[in-house]
Design a protein around this motif. Structure first.
Motif, PDB file in Angstrom:
ATOM      1  N   VAL A  49       8.826 -45.794  -2.249  1.00  0.00           N
ATOM      2  CA  VAL A  49       7.949 -46.349  -1.230  1.00  0.00           C
ATOM      3  C   VAL A  49       6.493 -46.219  -1.701  1.00  0.00           C
ATOM      4  O   VAL A  49       6.093 -45.173  -2.194  1.00  0.00           O
ATOM      5  N   TRP A  50       5.725 -47.291  -1.516  1.00  0.00           N
ATOM      6  CA  TRP A  50       4.303 -47.237  -1.836  1.00  0.00           C
ATOM      7  C   TRP A  50       3.567 -46.527  -0.698  1.00  0.00           C
ATOM      8  O   TRP A  50       3.675 -46.927   0.454  1.00  0.00           O
ATOM      9  N   LYS A  51       2.818 -45.516  -1.061  1.00  0.00           N
ATOM     10  CA  LYS A  51       2.091 -44.718  -0.076  1.00  0.00           C
ATOM     11  C   LYS A  51       0.645 -44.551  -0.518  1.00  0.00           C
ATOM     12  O   LYS A  51       0.348 -44.634  -1.712  1.00  0.00           O
ATOM     13  N   PRO A  52      -0.260 -44.305   0.429  1.00  0.00           N
ATOM     14  CA  PRO A  52      -1.637 -44.017   0.031  1.00  0.00           C
ATOM     15  C   PRO A  52      -1.703 -42.729  -0.778  1.00  0.00           C
ATOM     16  O   PRO A  52      -1.005 -41.760  -0.465  1.00  0.00           O
ATOM     17  N   ASN A  53      -2.522 -42.745  -1.801  1.00  0.00           N
ATOM     18  CA  ASN A  53      -2.652 -41.588  -2.668  1.00  0.00           C
ATOM     19  C   ASN A  53      -3.787 -40.715  -2.146  1.00  0.00           C
ATOM     20  O   ASN A  53      -4.937 -40.833  -2.567  1.00  0.00           O
ATOM     21  N   PHE A  54      -3.452 -39.828  -1.222  1.00  0.00           N
ATOM     22  CA  PHE A  54      -4.469 -38.996  -0.601  1.00  0.00           C
ATOM     23  C   PHE A  54      -5.070 -37.988  -1.567  1.00  0.00           C
ATOM     24  O   PHE A  54      -6.109 -37.397  -1.273  1.00  0.00           O
ATOM     25  N   GLY A  55      -4.429 -37.816  -2.706  1.00  0.00           N
ATOM     26  CA  GLY A  55      -5.020 -36.946  -3.716  1.00  0.00           C
ATOM     27  C   GLY A  55      -6.238 -37.549  -4.384  1.00  0.00           C
ATOM     28  O   GLY A  55      -7.012 -36.838  -5.030  1.00  0.00           O
ATOM     29  N   GLU A  56      -6.436 -38.864  -4.227  1.00  0.00           N
ATOM     30  CA  GLU A  56      -7.543 -39.565  -4.870  1.00  0.00           C
ATOM     31  C   GLU A  56      -8.561 -40.091  -3.870  1.00  0.00           C
ATOM     32  O   GLU A  56      -9.529 -40.727  -4.273  1.00  0.00           O
ATOM     33  N   MET A  57      -8.389 -39.861  -2.602  1.00  0.00           N
ATOM     34  CA  MET A  57      -9.319 -40.393  -1.612  1.00  0.00           C
ATOM     35  C   MET A  57      -9.648 -39.328  -0.582  1.00  0.00           C
ATOM     36  O   MET A  57      -8.797 -38.549  -0.185  1.00  0.00           O
ATOM     37  N   ASP A  58     -10.910 -39.312  -0.150  1.00  0.00           N
ATOM     38  CA  ASP A  58     -11.317 -38.374   0.886  1.00  0.00           C
ATOM     39  C   ASP A  58     -10.772 -38.788   2.240  1.00  0.00           C
ATOM     40  O   ASP A  58     -10.310 -37.959   3.028  1.00  0.00           O
ATOM     41  N   SER A  59     -10.870 -40.069   2.509  1.00  0.00           N
ATOM     42  CA  SER A  59     -10.460 -40.575   3.813  1.00  0.00           C
ATOM     43  C   SER A  59     -10.320 -42.080   3.715  1.00  0.00           C
ATOM     44  O   SER A  59     -10.729 -42.700   2.728  1.00  0.00           O
TER      45      SER A  59
END
Length: 123
Positions: free
Chosen positions: A102-112
């Motif tokens: 599943v494609w998910k947001p990469n929260f490791g690379e974004m603050d918000s």
């Protein structure tokens, strides 16, 4: 951490087109678009690899939406054609990662998340 600024939304009639833009603060990310309707979860729409050789789409938008990017401008686009009322949502871009298929947001690379851009399609 990448910063995100979306734009290009609006209110249109069914069958119309819109092009969304997302300026991000740089990095060799797979970039994607998500959308969220009131009371619903934020769903994957499309994504594109950094060198643009591969794109992926949610079934609901295949054949109508096209994702592209200009790495020189740190911008990713979403061309939306043949819009339907069910496309009405706030649209957000994000770096993405594939997890358990599943494609998910990469929260490791974004603050918000960015502020998003609203798309409203009337019938």
């Amino acid at each position: 951490q990448v910063q995100l600024i979306e734009s290009g939304g609006g209110s249109v009639q069914a069958g119309d087109s819109l092009r969304l833009s997302c300026v991000y603060s740089g990095g060799a990310y797979v970039m994607g678009w998500f959308r969220q309707s009131p009371g619903q979860e934020r769903d994957f729409v499309a994504c594109i690899t950094w060198n643009t050789d591969r794109t992926f789409y949610a079934d609901s938008v295949k054949g109508r939406f096209t994702i592209s990017r200009d790495n020189a401008k740190n911008t990713v686009y979403l061309q939306m054609n043949s819009l339907k009322p069910e496309d009405t949502a706030a649209y957000y871009c994000a770096p993405v990662i594939r997890y358990n298929g599943v494609w998910k947001p990469n929260f490791g690379e974004m603050d918000s998340w960015g502020q998003g851009t609203q798309v409203t399609v009337s019938s």
